[in-house]
Design a protein around this motif. Structure first.
Motif, PDB file in Angstrom:
ATOM      1  N   HIS A 203       0.809  -1.219   0.000  1.00 55.63           N
ATOM      2  CA  HIS A 203       0.000   0.000   0.000  1.00 55.63           C
ATOM      3  C   HIS A 203       0.843   1.270   0.000  1.00 55.63           C
ATOM      4  CE1 HIS A 203      -3.354  -2.648   0.697  1.00 55.63           C
ATOM      5  NE2 HIS A 203      -2.768  -3.127   1.777  1.00 55.63           N
ATOM      6  N   LEU A 204       2.112   1.178  -0.430  1.00 58.94           N
ATOM      7  CA  LEU A 204       2.945   2.389  -0.466  1.00 58.94           C
ATOM      8  C   LEU A 204       2.330   3.401  -1.435  1.00 58.94           C
ATOM      9  CD1 LEU A 204       5.752   3.610   0.533  1.00 58.94           C
ATOM     10  CD2 LEU A 204       6.531   3.042  -1.763  1.00 58.94           C
ATOM     11  N   ALA A 205       2.164   2.966  -2.673  1.00 63.49           N
ATOM     12  CA  ALA A 205       1.493   3.802  -3.679  1.00 63.49           C
ATOM     13  C   ALA A 205       0.080   3.261  -3.850  1.00 63.49           C
ATOM     14  CB  ALA A 205       2.262   3.760  -4.992  1.00 63.49           C
ATOM     15  N   ARG A 206      -0.876   4.157  -3.904  1.00 66.27           N
ATOM     16  CA  ARG A 206      -2.265   3.718  -4.017  1.00 66.27           C
ATOM     17  C   ARG A 206      -2.556   3.202  -5.415  1.00 66.27           C
ATOM     18  NH1 ARG A 206      -6.486   8.029  -2.287  1.00 66.27           N
ATOM     19  NH2 ARG A 206      -5.297   9.199  -3.813  1.00 66.27           N
ATOM     20  N   THR A 207      -3.023   1.971  -5.482  1.00 64.50           N
ATOM     21  CA  THR A 207      -3.456   1.442  -6.779  1.00 64.50           C
ATOM     22  C   THR A 207      -4.969   1.615  -6.865  1.00 64.50           C
ATOM     23  OG1 THR A 207      -3.703  -0.769  -5.839  1.00 64.50           O
ATOM     24  CG2 THR A 207      -1.607  -0.266  -6.906  1.00 64.50           C
ATOM     25  N   SER A 208      -5.442   1.736  -8.076  1.00 62.71           N
ATOM     26  CA  SER A 208      -6.875   1.969  -8.250  1.00 62.71           C
ATOM     27  C   SER A 208      -7.338   1.347  -9.558  1.00 62.71           C
ATOM     28  CB  SER A 208      -7.157   3.473  -8.280  1.00 62.71           C
ATOM     29  OG  SER A 208      -8.482   3.714  -8.666  1.00 62.71           O
ATOM     30  N   LYS A 209      -8.569   0.887  -9.567  1.00 60.61           N
ATOM     31  CA  LYS A 209      -9.135   0.378 -10.825  1.00 60.61           C
ATOM     32  C   LYS A 209      -9.485   1.536 -11.746  1.00 60.61           C
ATOM     33  CE  LYS A 209     -10.710  -4.026  -9.060  1.00 60.61           C
ATOM     34  NZ  LYS A 209     -11.831  -4.884  -8.677  1.00 60.61           N
ATOM     35  N   THR A 210      -9.466   2.737 -11.212  1.00 60.59           N
ATOM     36  CA  THR A 210      -9.709   3.928 -12.029  1.00 60.59           C
ATOM     37  C   THR A 210      -8.373   4.608 -12.302  1.00 60.59           C
ATOM     38  OG1 THR A 210     -11.799   4.246 -10.858  1.00 60.59           O
ATOM     39  CG2 THR A 210     -11.009   6.076 -12.223  1.00 60.59           C
ATOM     40  N   PRO A 211      -7.797   4.455 -13.518  1.00 57.07           N
ATOM     41  CA  PRO A 211      -6.516   5.099 -13.804  1.00 57.07           C
ATOM     42  C   PRO A 211      -6.604   6.607 -13.646  1.00 57.07           C
ATOM     43  CG  PRO A 211      -7.102   3.519 -15.515  1.00 57.07           C
ATOM     44  CD  PRO A 211      -8.309   3.693 -14.655  1.00 57.07           C
ATOM     45  N   GLY A 212      -5.474   7.211 -13.302  1.00 62.50           N
ATOM     46  CA  GLY A 212      -5.436   8.659 -13.206  1.00 62.50           C
ATOM     47  C   GLY A 212      -5.722   9.200 -11.822  1.00 62.50           C
ATOM     48  N   ARG A 213      -5.617   8.339 -10.799  1.00 65.78           N
ATOM     49  CA  ARG A 213      -5.921   8.797  -9.441  1.00 65.78           C
ATOM     50  C   ARG A 213      -4.765   9.599  -8.820  1.00 65.78           C
ATOM     51  NH1 ARG A 213     -10.120   6.156  -6.807  1.00 65.78           N
ATOM     52  NH2 ARG A 213      -9.657   7.505  -5.033  1.00 65.78           N
ATOM     53  N   THR A 214      -3.542   9.376  -9.329  1.00 67.06           N
ATOM     54  CA  THR A 214      -2.397  10.117  -8.784  1.00 67.06           C
ATOM     55  C   THR A 214      -2.430  11.529  -9.350  1.00 67.06           C
ATOM     56  OG1 THR A 214      -1.123   8.074  -8.768  1.00 67.06           O
ATOM     57  CG2 THR A 214       0.112  10.096  -8.471  1.00 67.06           C
ATOM     58  N   GLN A 215      -2.941  12.471  -8.565  1.00 70.01           N
ATOM     59  CA  GLN A 215      -3.118  13.830  -9.072  1.00 70.01           C
ATOM     60  C   GLN A 215      -2.056  14.789  -8.548  1.00 70.01           C
ATOM     61  OE1 GLN A 215      -7.163  14.989  -8.268  1.00 70.01           O
ATOM     62  NE2 GLN A 215      -7.940  12.991  -8.847  1.00 70.01           N
ATOM     63  N   LEU A 216      -1.229  14.302  -7.634  1.00 70.80           N
ATOM     64  CA  LEU A 216      -0.201  15.154  -7.033  1.00 70.80           C
ATOM     65  C   LEU A 216       1.159  14.501  -7.223  1.00 70.80           C
ATOM     66  CD1 LEU A 216      -2.118  15.762  -3.695  1.00 70.80           C
ATOM     67  CD2 LEU A 216      -1.812  17.459  -5.506  1.00 70.80           C
ATOM     68  N   ILE A 217       2.211  15.267  -6.969  1.00 71.08           N
ATOM     69  CA  ILE A 217       3.565  14.714  -6.954  1.00 71.08           C
ATOM     70  C   ILE A 217       3.757  14.070  -5.585  1.00 71.08           C
ATOM     71  CG2 ILE A 217       6.020  15.259  -7.070  1.00 71.08           C
ATOM     72  CD1 ILE A 217       5.250  17.743  -8.769  1.00 71.08           C
ATOM     73  N   ASN A 218       3.877  12.750  -5.548  1.00 72.97           N
ATOM     74  CA  ASN A 218       4.031  12.041  -4.280  1.00 72.97           C
ATOM     75  C   ASN A 218       5.504  11.765  -4.010  1.00 72.97           C
ATOM     76  OD1 ASN A 218       1.241  11.818  -3.588  1.00 72.97           O
ATOM     77  ND2 ASN A 218       1.038  10.278  -5.187  1.00 72.97           N
ATOM     78  N   VAL A 219       5.940  12.075  -2.800  1.00 77.28           N
ATOM     79  CA  VAL A 219       7.351  11.964  -2.437  1.00 77.28           C
ATOM     80  C   VAL A 219       7.526  10.873  -1.381  1.00 77.28           C
ATOM     81  CG1 VAL A 219       9.364  13.213  -1.548  1.00 77.28           C
ATOM     82  CG2 VAL A 219       7.611  14.447  -2.869  1.00 77.28           C
ATOM     83  N   PHE A 220       8.420   9.925  -1.669  1.00 77.64           N
ATOM     84  CA  PHE A 220       8.748   8.851  -0.731  1.00 77.64           C
ATOM     85  C   PHE A 220      10.235   8.934  -0.412  1.00 77.64           C
ATOM     86  CE2 PHE A 220       5.318   7.424  -3.522  1.00 77.64           C
ATOM     87  CZ  PHE A 220       4.339   7.088  -2.593  1.00 77.64           C
ATOM     88  N   GLU A 221      10.566   8.758   0.858  1.00 76.44           N
ATOM     89  CA  GLU A 221      11.974   8.810   1.258  1.00 76.44           C
ATOM     90  C   GLU A 221      12.503   7.396   1.463  1.00 76.44           C
ATOM     91  OE1 GLU A 221      14.124  11.980   3.885  1.00 76.44           O
ATOM     92  OE2 GLU A 221      13.393  10.399   5.212  1.00 76.44           O
ATOM     93  N   LEU A 222      13.711   7.140   0.918  1.00 81.46           N
ATOM     94  CA  LEU A 222      14.379   5.851   1.076  1.00 81.46           C
ATOM     95  C   LEU A 222      15.424   5.913   2.185  1.00 81.46           C
ATOM     96  CD1 LEU A 222      15.100   5.082  -2.675  1.00 81.46           C
ATOM     97  CD2 LEU A 222      13.558   3.788  -1.205  1.00 81.46           C
ATOM     98  N   ALA A 223      16.164   7.012   2.192  1.00 83.93           N
ATOM     99  CA  ALA A 223      17.236   7.257   3.158  1.00 83.93           C
ATOM    100  C   ALA A 223      17.445   8.760   3.153  1.00 83.93           C
ATOM    101  CB  ALA A 223      18.511   6.521   2.736  1.00 83.93           C
ATOM    102  N   GLU A 224      18.334   9.234   3.994  1.00 85.92           N
ATOM    103  CA  GLU A 224      18.556  10.673   4.056  1.00 85.92           C
ATOM    104  C   GLU A 224      18.964  11.211   2.681  1.00 85.92           C
ATOM    105  OE1 GLU A 224      20.959  14.010   6.702  1.00 85.92           O
ATOM    106  OE2 GLU A 224      21.267  11.882   7.095  1.00 85.92           O
ATOM    107  N   GLN A 225      18.215  12.195   2.194  1.00 86.15           N
ATOM    108  CA  GLN A 225      18.472  12.856   0.909  1.00 86.15           C
ATOM    109  C   GLN A 225      18.410  11.907  -0.295  1.00 86.15           C
ATOM    110  OE1 GLN A 225      21.836  15.541   0.914  1.00 86.15           O
ATOM    111  NE2 GLN A 225      21.256  16.408   2.885  1.00 86.15           N
ATOM    112  N   LYS A 226      17.651  10.814  -0.148  1.00 80.12           N
ATOM    113  CA  LYS A 226      17.411   9.916  -1.280  1.00 80.12           C
ATOM    114  C   LYS A 226      15.907   9.656  -1.343  1.00 80.12           C
ATOM    115  CE  LYS A 226      21.884   7.632  -1.722  1.00 80.12           C
ATOM    116  NZ  LYS A 226      22.690   8.374  -0.768  1.00 80.12           N
TER     117      LYS A 226
END
Length: 201
Positions: A48-71
């Motif tokens: 559930h990190l990124a939301r999947t949907s049966k309706t394409p086009g749900r990601t309407q914003l720039i989503n930011v995920f952090e892996l490590a410091e400054q990555k």
């Protein structure tokens, strides 16, 4: 890099509301039905990190995920889906363009395309832009499990040949988030962007 450690930081409508422009970012982009969220979830082994949907086009914003410091991993708004209202589509594309043109910490671009419909016009526009900016590109041909092995291999070879037309650092790999193939190649490419070998090492 341990991609399992990825965690959500923020959603931003434009680059002014994103984290400070330092470190290393890799952006994921693709048409709204290319399977981008599923690929991110497979990469990070999180359902559930990124939301999947049966309706394409749900990601309407720039989503930011952090892996490590400054990555960071950046999940860009999907593009090219016809059922989205025109004004919203323009707004997303403006945010997408601004991010790609102005973000200094962007070090690589992953473009996801359904293996059955690769290199459509918007995909090509995005790749040409990246090449012009000196950015390396990984093209992931998603949903590759939908094709039989022989056709899958021949499609990848054909797309690798076509990718030479971009005249840049453009790699093509088959990918399936459900079957897991292509994940090793994705991780290896991301590692090379997040952990660049020191020139004087």
């Amino acid at each position: 890099m341990n991609y399992n450690l990825a965690h959500f930081i923020t959603s931003a409508p434009d680059i002014r509301q994103m984290p400070e422009d330092i470190g290393i970012e890799v952006a994921f982009a693709g048409r709204s039905n290319a399977g981008k969220s599923s690929a991110l979830n497979a990469l990070t082994r999180q359902n559930h990190l990124a939301r999947t949907s049966k309706t394409p086009g749900r990601t309407q914003l720039i989503n930011v995920f952090e892996l490590a410091e400054q990555k960071r991993i950046i999940d860009l708004p999907g593009y090219g889906y016809a059922k989205v209202p025109e004004d919203m589509k323009k707004k997303w594309q403006a945010a997408l363009g601004e991010y790609l043109q102005k973000r200094k910490s962007l070090k690589g671009l992953v473009v996801l395309m359904d293996i059955r419909h690769p290199f459509k016009e918007l995909d090509q526009d995005l790749i040409f832009w990246a090449v012009d900016s000196g950015l390396p590109v990984l093209c992931l041909l998603t949903k590759a499990d939908k094709l039989k092995q022989g056709l899958r291999k021949s499609t990848v070879l054909k797309m690798r040949k076509e990718a030479k037309n971009f005249e840049g650092d453009v790699t093509v790999e088959a990918f399936s988030s459900t079957k897991g193939f292509g994940l090793d190649q994705l991780r290896a490419k991301l590692d090379s962007w997040y952990l660049p070998v020191e020139e004087n090492a």
